[in-house]
Enzyme design. Structure first.
Site, PDB file in Angstrom:
ATOM      1  CB  SER A  55      -0.877   0.016   1.249  1.00 46.45           C
ATOM      2  OG  SER A  55      -0.056   0.269   2.378  1.00 46.45           O
ATOM      3  CE  LYS A  56      -0.096   8.553  -0.390  1.00 49.41           C
ATOM      4  NZ  LYS A  56       1.224   8.915   0.074  1.00 49.41           N
TER       5      LYS A  56
END
Ligand code: GLU
Length: 511
Positions: free
Chosen positions: A266-267
């Site tokens: 994920s970011k």
């Protein structure tokens, strides 16, 4: 594989910046198309107006361009099966939703949000194993099954909001082959009557996606694993329309995992560990928040593509550095792994280094000149080429050139106190003065002559290498960094070297 012409599509929704996993999906589609002399189509799936994000569509297109993933048919390129943006195809979907109703495979549902909520609460209170709108619950809701034809028509004519739902068959085994995952089996009792057409006059993803894949004659659907749960519904939709014979083949790509392999990349992982998860920098149009991109972080597009290609696939050889052309010729969906692909950020830097080191000195010097210009430094191309030669093996990014070579372009402003403390001895100024004299008389100031002069000097004085080379480096670069001292001396040239040695002798003082 059947004998159809290969036509694949990348079908992102413009809901924000494209994640690197999305770029990998596009890349695998592209490689598969090129390998099989097929077409690669970009279709923008923007039917969910509430999730539309300004700029996301342009971002997707720019990202693919940067990667060298050329689109054969799409919103900019056009093509025989357009339009390629779903919001421009609105009319088409309504017709197909109605066709499904006529075929008895879909129905109108008039339930309000409150009524749906009530149903859910009731099922929860009863601790029912069913928690969704399906073959059983639909019998007690407001839809064209429970209402008479007259009532239904009346509601529609009086503009009562409705959705169109898929009539999920009861207790049927759906079996489908996925190229990567093998046989996928699901009983329809686990599935719900998905909304196909919404009250805002727009189709949902499922309907639009199937209708478009059919109309655009898509032969293979290659997409992320997160879409696997939708596969049984999609297969049932093909059957319901009577399109089973031309149904595409399916291949669901493995997830990209965090560097430690635990969960989806994920970011947040990128932020925490300091690497981008997006191909290009992205500025959120609402919050103004800026997310890093591989391009802006100094990755070469070829390196980025190479990295992505090896996430979940490999050509079956030890070779890791593969150009787009090589990737194309060896790509095979069968060889895509089922298991999630761990993303290794350190390895990604290594890839960039390989591409950097493989570029010509001229090209690298040109890139470096841009940085130098920004710093107000003008320097001959030939000098910059020589600098680049010395440092390119030591960096992963062009942006690191400066920290490895600034001393070629400016005299030391100060001297690193730690190095001074360690390397600058009482007799150093005297030794360097003598060495300076020897260098001064050297006629040809090249590597071999320098080496010989210094060797002789060391022998004559019975000194160890470090006793001279370390302080010499300190006078030249201001610290303990940089490539080989002789290389620095040679490149700086005689006068500059002598000046710097003298400045060191004059200015370096032990605390
Ligand atoms: N619009 C979907 C997405 O955003 C497409 C999924 C598919 O390829 O079917 O990924």
């Amino acid at each position: 594989m059947n004998n159809r012409k290969v036509r694949v599509r990348f079908a992102p929704s413009p809901t924000g910046p494209l994640h690197m996993g999305g770029v990998r999906t596009a890349l695998f589609n592209y490689l598969f198309a090129r390998k099989n002399n097929g077409s690669f189509i970009l279709r923008i799936e923007d039917t969910d107006q509430s999730r539309y994000v300004q700029g996301a569509e342009d971002y997707i297109i720019e990202s693919l361009k940067w990667c060298g993933i050329n689109i054969d048919e799409g919103i900019e390129e056009g093509g025989a099966y357009g339009p390629y943006r779903q919001s421009d195809r609105k009319e088409i979907y309504k017709e197909f939703a109605e066709r499904l109703i006529e075929l008895g495979n879909a129905y109108y549902a008039f339930d309000t949000a409150e009524e749906l909520e009530e149903m859910r609460n009731k099922l929860k209170a009863e601790k029912s194993s069913i928690q969704q709108y399906n073959a059983i619950t639909r019998r007690s809701m407001r839809n064209s099954f429970t209402l008479s034809v007259e009532e239904t028509t009346k509601l529609i004519d009086s503009d009562t909001p409705f959705v169109i739902r898929f009539k999920m068959p009861e207790n049927e085994e759906v079996i489908v082959e996925d190229i990567i995952r093998g046989t996928v089996k699901v009983n329809t009792n686990q599935l719900d009557d998905k909304v196909l057409f919404k009250s805002d006059g727009m189709p949902t993803y499922h309907l639009a996606n199937i209708v478009d894949d059919h109309l655009m004659k898509i032969s293979h659907v290659i997409r992320g694993e997160e879409w696997l749960p939708s596969l049984p519904l999609h297969v049932l939709l093909y059957r319901s329309f009577g399109w089973e014979k031309t149904m595409p083949e399916f291949a669901h790509l493995p997830l990209l995992l965090k560097p430690n392999g635990k969960g989806k990349l994920s970011k947040r992982d990128g932020d925490a560990l300091g690497f981008p998860v997006f191909p290009l920098e992205w500025t959120d149009p609402k919050t103004g928040e800026v997310s890093n991109g591989y391009r802006e972080d100094g990755y070469f597009p070829e390196a980025f593509v190479n990295i992505l290609a090896l996430l979940g696939w490999n050509p079956g050889t030890e070779k890791e550095i593969l150009s787009l052309r090589e990737l194309t010729s060896s790509f095979d969906l069968i060889k895509v792994h089922k298991a999630g692909a761990k993303f290794d950020h350190e390895k990604a830097k290594w890839f960039n280094h390989q591409y950097l080191a493989g570029k010509s000195d001229q090209k690298l010097a040109r890139l470096y000149q841009t940085i130098l210009k920004e710093k107000g430094i003008t320097s001959d191309d030939s000098f910059v080429i020589n600098v680049v030669k010395l440092i390119k093996e030591r960096v992963n990014f062009v942006s690191e050139f400066w920290e490895q070579s600034f001393f070629f372009f400016q005299k030391p402003g100060e001297y690193d106190p730690k190095v001074v403390k360690k390397r600058w001895k009482e007799n150093t100024p005297e030794l360097l003065s003598e060495l300076k004299k020897q260098l001064d008389v050297l006629e040809i100031f090249n590597h071999d002559n320098l080496e010989k002069t210094i060797q002789d000097f060391l022998e004559e004085k019975e000194l160890g290498m470090g006793q001279v080379m370390n302080p010499l480096r300190l006078t030249l670069v201001g610290g303990g960094i940089g490539p080989g001292v002789l290389d620095i001396v040679e490149l700086l040239g005689k006068q500059e070297t002598l000046d710097r040695i003298q400045a060191g002798i004059d200015n370096i003082k032990k605390e």
